[in-house]
Structures are given as structure tokens and as C-alpha cells.
Design an enzyme around this catalytic site. Structure first.
Site, short mmCIF file in Angstrom:
data_model
loop_
_atom_site.label_atom_id
_atom_site.label_comp_id
_atom_site.label_asym_id
_atom_site.label_seq_id
_atom_site.Cartn_x
_atom_site.Cartn_y
_atom_site.Cartn_z
N LYS A 292 0.86 -1.19 0.00
CA LYS A 292 0.00 0.00 0.00
C LYS A 292 0.90 1.24 0.00
CE LYS A 292 -4.27 1.20 2.42
NZ LYS A 292 -4.90 1.14 3.76
O1 LIG Z 1 -6.38 3.45 5.18
C1 LIG Z 1 -7.55 3.43 4.79
C2 LIG Z 1 -8.70 3.50 5.65
O2 LIG Z 1 -9.83 2.97 4.99
C3 LIG Z 1 -8.93 4.86 6.25
O3 LIG Z 1 -10.10 4.87 6.99
P1 LIG Z 1 -10.41 6.03 8.06
O4 LIG Z 1 -10.69 7.29 7.36
O5 LIG Z 1 -11.61 5.51 8.81
O6 LIG Z 1 -9.17 6.13 8.93
#
Ligand SMILES: O=C[C@H](O)COP(=O)(O)O
Length: 220
Positions: A86
Site C-alpha cells: 500500500k
Molecule cells: O487506510 C484506509 C482507511 O480505509 C482509512 O479509513 P479512516 O478514514 O476511517 O481512517
């Protein structure tokens, strides 16, 4: 649409895997920090997740330059066959994505908030693109509308390789509904929200009535 779990918590991953709907997992530095994990256990932790999950597991690079991200990415990819690296959507990240993709290492470009970012991620070779939904809602913008734009734009083109859109930063069953209706390939969902996706008050009410009526049958 496929369901990924957005967590680094092994218990949550084991439970969701037992439901038979889990197609993958996404993690990020925040989610790993939330487990209380230490730096020197990070790679082992990713390996443990990869052992549980029959599907792609995104592990995020925390490097900031092309060469460091590539080095990080190679190390992460060597942990297990199902690791996806990622990488944040930024200039250095695009360059690293191109290099890693050319080596056959699948990349998930994350922190994607716009159509141009998504198209560039796909052009650089990203296997997955993660437009964020909830963080737009957090700043009083329409995260679902932004996701819909990315899905429509990416689906206009053939990038010469498979590209799947992961609806990320998902906060609710309604986000999942909207993502599915617009044709997002995947929704990566936190455990609590994933559980809510299988629940409905009318299911609970119907089940309650069935159980009560069955008691009557048993006592008749
Ligand atoms: O890293 C990706 C996540 O889906 C981010 O989610 P979040 O905005 O709830 O931290």
C-alpha cells in the site's frame, strides 16, 4: 462487490474470516498502532494476517522517497504471496508504484481523494486504488459523490492491467450500499461497520417472532 476488512486486529480478522465473506484485508500505520504492536513485530504481524486471510492483504509503506518505498515494498512483498503493497498517492509513490508493478508486485494506492489521482495511480500500474469516503464526510463534503466520480472515470479506460477500486474510509452500512450500487469493486470496512452490514432491525424482529411461535409449537 467484495468485502475487505479494514483492520490490523487479528481477532477481528479471524472472526470475519469465519463468516465466509472476507475477501481481503487492508491495514495502515494507524490501524497497526491501534493493536499496540511494536515496530520490530510489524512484519510478523503482517505474516499472521496473511496466514488467516485467503485473499490480498494490504501492508503500507511508511517511506517517503521512491527508492525507500521500493525497498520497503520489496520487503513487504517477500513476507507472503498475498501481500499487496500500500503506497500513498503522491509523486514519489507513483514512481515506486511503477517500479514495483513492473516487478510483478501488486500495489494499492491509498489516500486517493480525486479523479486525477486515481487515473494517475492506474496509469502508474496500481492493481488497486483506494478512494476515501468518510474523510470527505468529515470535512462536510460528499464522500460517496467523490467515490462515484472515481468509479465512473476509472471505468472509462482500459489501463492494460486489472484495476480494482476499493471504497476506503468506509464508516457505515449505507456507505457500503452506495459503493455497491455504483459498482465499486471492493469495500474495505471496519469490523463494527461490517457487522452492521449483516444486521437489520426487521431481521431481528422477524427472528424474535419465529422463536416465540416455535416455543408455542413446542408447548402444544
Ligand atoms: O487506510 C484506509 C482507511 O480505509 C482509512 O479509513 P479512516 O478514514 O476511517 O481512517
Amino acid at each position: 462487490m467484495k468485502f475487505f476488512l479494514d483492520t490490523a486486529d487479528l481477532n477481528e480478522i479471524e472472526e470475519a474470516a469465519s463468516w465466509g465473506v472476507l475477501a481481503g484485508v487492508t491495514t495502515n500505520p494507524t490501524l497497526y498502532a491501534r493493536t499496540g504492536g511494536k515496530l520490530d513485530d510489524f512484519h510478523n504481524h503482517i505474516k499472521r494476517i496473511c496466514d488467516i486471510v485467503d485473499g490480498p492483504v494490504s501492508a503500507e509503506s511508511v517511506a517517503m522517497t521512491r527508492d525507500e518505498i521500493i525497498r520497503d515494498g520489496r520487503e513487504l512483498a517477500a513476507l507472503a504471496d498475498n501481500v499487496v503493497v500500500k503506497i500513498p498517492t503522491m509523486v514519489e509513490g507513483l514512481a515506486a508504484t511503477k517500479a514495483l508493478s513492473e516487478e510483478g508486485i501488486p500495489v494499492n494506492m491509498t489516500l486517493c481523494f480525486s479523479v486525477p489521482q486515481a487515473i494517475m495511480a492506474a496509469r502508474a500500474g496500481a492493481r488497486y486504488i483506494s478512494p476515501f469516503v468518510g474523510r470527505f464526510d468529515d470535512i462536510a463534503e460528499d464522500g460517496i459523490a467523490q467515490l462515484a466520480d472515481v468509479v465512473a472515470a476509472v471505468n472509462n479506460y482500459d489501463f492494460g492491467h486489472d484495476v480494482e477500486i476499493i471504497a476506503a474510509s468506509v464508516r457505515s452500512a449505507n456507505h457500503v450500499t452506495q459503493a455497491a450500487l455504483m459498482g465499486a469493486d471492493i469495500a474495505t470496512v471496519p469490523f463494527a461497520a461490517l457487522k452492521k452490514c449483516v444486521q437489520h432491525p426487521l431481521t431481528d424482529r422477524g427472528l424474535d417472532a419465529f422463536m416465540k411461535d416455535w416455543e408455542k409449537v413446542q408447548q402444544a
